[in-house]
Write a protein that holds these residues in place. Structure first.
Motif, mmCIF file in Angstrom:
data_model
loop_
_atom_site.group_PDB
_atom_site.id
_atom_site.type_symbol
_atom_site.label_atom_id
_atom_site.label_comp_id
_atom_site.label_asym_id
_atom_site.label_seq_id
_atom_site.Cartn_x
_atom_site.Cartn_y
_atom_site.Cartn_z
ATOM 1 N N LEU A 85 27.533 20.835 36.697
ATOM 2 C CA LEU A 85 27.612 22.277 35.847
ATOM 3 C C LEU A 85 28.628 21.986 35.015
ATOM 4 N N VAL A 86 29.638 22.181 35.168
ATOM 5 C CA VAL A 86 31.002 22.023 34.522
ATOM 6 C C VAL A 86 30.583 20.681 32.909
ATOM 7 N N GLU A 87 30.012 19.747 33.315
ATOM 8 C CA GLU A 87 29.172 18.648 32.217
ATOM 9 C C GLU A 87 28.127 20.140 31.368
ATOM 10 N N GLN A 88 27.101 20.802 32.033
ATOM 11 C CA GLN A 88 26.354 21.365 31.260
ATOM 12 C C GLN A 88 27.356 22.067 30.273
ATOM 13 N N SER A 89 28.189 23.631 30.776
ATOM 14 C CA SER A 89 29.067 24.332 29.781
ATOM 15 C C SER A 89 29.726 23.519 29.188
ATOM 16 N N ILE A 90 30.049 21.860 28.944
ATOM 17 C CA ILE A 90 31.139 21.246 27.914
ATOM 18 C C ILE A 90 29.667 21.297 26.657
ATOM 19 N N GLN A 91 29.191 20.881 27.225
ATOM 20 C CA GLN A 91 28.357 20.474 26.205
ATOM 21 C C GLN A 91 27.476 21.697 25.207
ATOM 22 N N LYS A 92 27.645 23.041 26.195
ATOM 23 C CA LYS A 92 26.583 24.146 25.726
ATOM 24 C C LYS A 92 27.975 24.844 24.491
ATOM 25 N N LYS A 93 29.520 25.039 24.824
ATOM 26 C CA LYS A 93 30.328 25.638 24.115
ATOM 27 C C LYS A 93 31.740 24.664 24.658
ATOM 28 N N PRO A 94 31.480 23.727 23.796
ATOM 29 C CA PRO A 94 33.049 22.913 23.826
ATOM 30 C C PRO A 94 34.512 23.583 23.544
ATOM 31 N N ILE A 95 34.485 24.333 22.853
ATOM 32 C CA ILE A 95 35.589 24.900 22.189
ATOM 33 C C ILE A 95 36.244 25.956 23.978
ATOM 34 N N ARG A 96 35.419 27.296 23.983
ATOM 35 C CA ARG A 96 35.265 27.682 25.348
ATOM 36 C C ARG A 96 35.669 27.031 25.972
ATOM 37 N N MET A 97 35.057 25.601 27.014
ATOM 38 C CA MET A 97 35.480 24.930 27.885
ATOM 39 C C MET A 97 37.403 24.653 27.866
ATOM 40 N N PHE A 98 37.006 24.603 26.165
ATOM 41 C CA PHE A 98 38.582 23.693 26.234
ATOM 42 C C PHE A 98 39.771 24.448 26.331
ATOM 43 N N LEU A 99 39.431 25.813 26.034
ATOM 44 C CA LEU A 99 40.873 26.907 26.181
ATOM 45 C C LEU A 99 40.240 27.027 26.743
ATOM 46 N N SER A 100 39.433 27.604 27.893
ATOM 47 C CA SER A 100 39.892 28.010 29.143
ATOM 48 C C SER A 100 40.570 26.681 30.186
ATOM 49 N N VAL A 101 39.938 25.566 29.524
ATOM 50 C CA VAL A 101 41.222 24.470 31.054
ATOM 51 C C VAL A 101 42.374 24.623 30.354
ATOM 52 N N SER A 102 42.896 25.308 28.901
ATOM 53 C CA SER A 102 43.921 24.422 28.424
ATOM 54 C C SER A 102 44.476 26.186 28.904
#
Length: 80
Positions: A60-77
């Motif tokens: 699920l994390v990999e799918q989220s990264i592929q769909k919205k990479p910038i959002r995932m980057f901001l969430s993790v940071s």
């Protein structure tokens, strides 16, 4: 081992003074982190990849990264 380096850094500052201890502390911390990353990447990559391959959450994390990479980057940071 995951041991804290704060006592060693404090001792270096007391023994050598702040200005003389800052560069060796930085170099030691940076090279230690780089060495840990390199050892993990070289020796543990295949083992970790095999364990996470069938993990539902990682999928699920990999799918989220592929769909919205910038959002995932901001969430993790923000989480760190």
């Amino acid at each position: 081992l995951g041991l804290t380096t704060a006592p060693i850094e404090s001792m270096a500052g007391m023994v050598f003074g702040f200005r003389r201890a800052i560069v060796p502390n930085f170099v030691g911390k940076f090279s230690g982190a780089l060495l840990a990353f390199g050892v993990g990447r070289v020796f543990l990559y295949d083992r970790v990849k095999a364990k996470l391959q069938d993990n539902e959450v990682m999928g699920l994390v990999e799918q989220s990264i592929q769909k919205k990479p910038i959002r995932m980057f901001l969430s993790v940071s923000r989480a760190c």
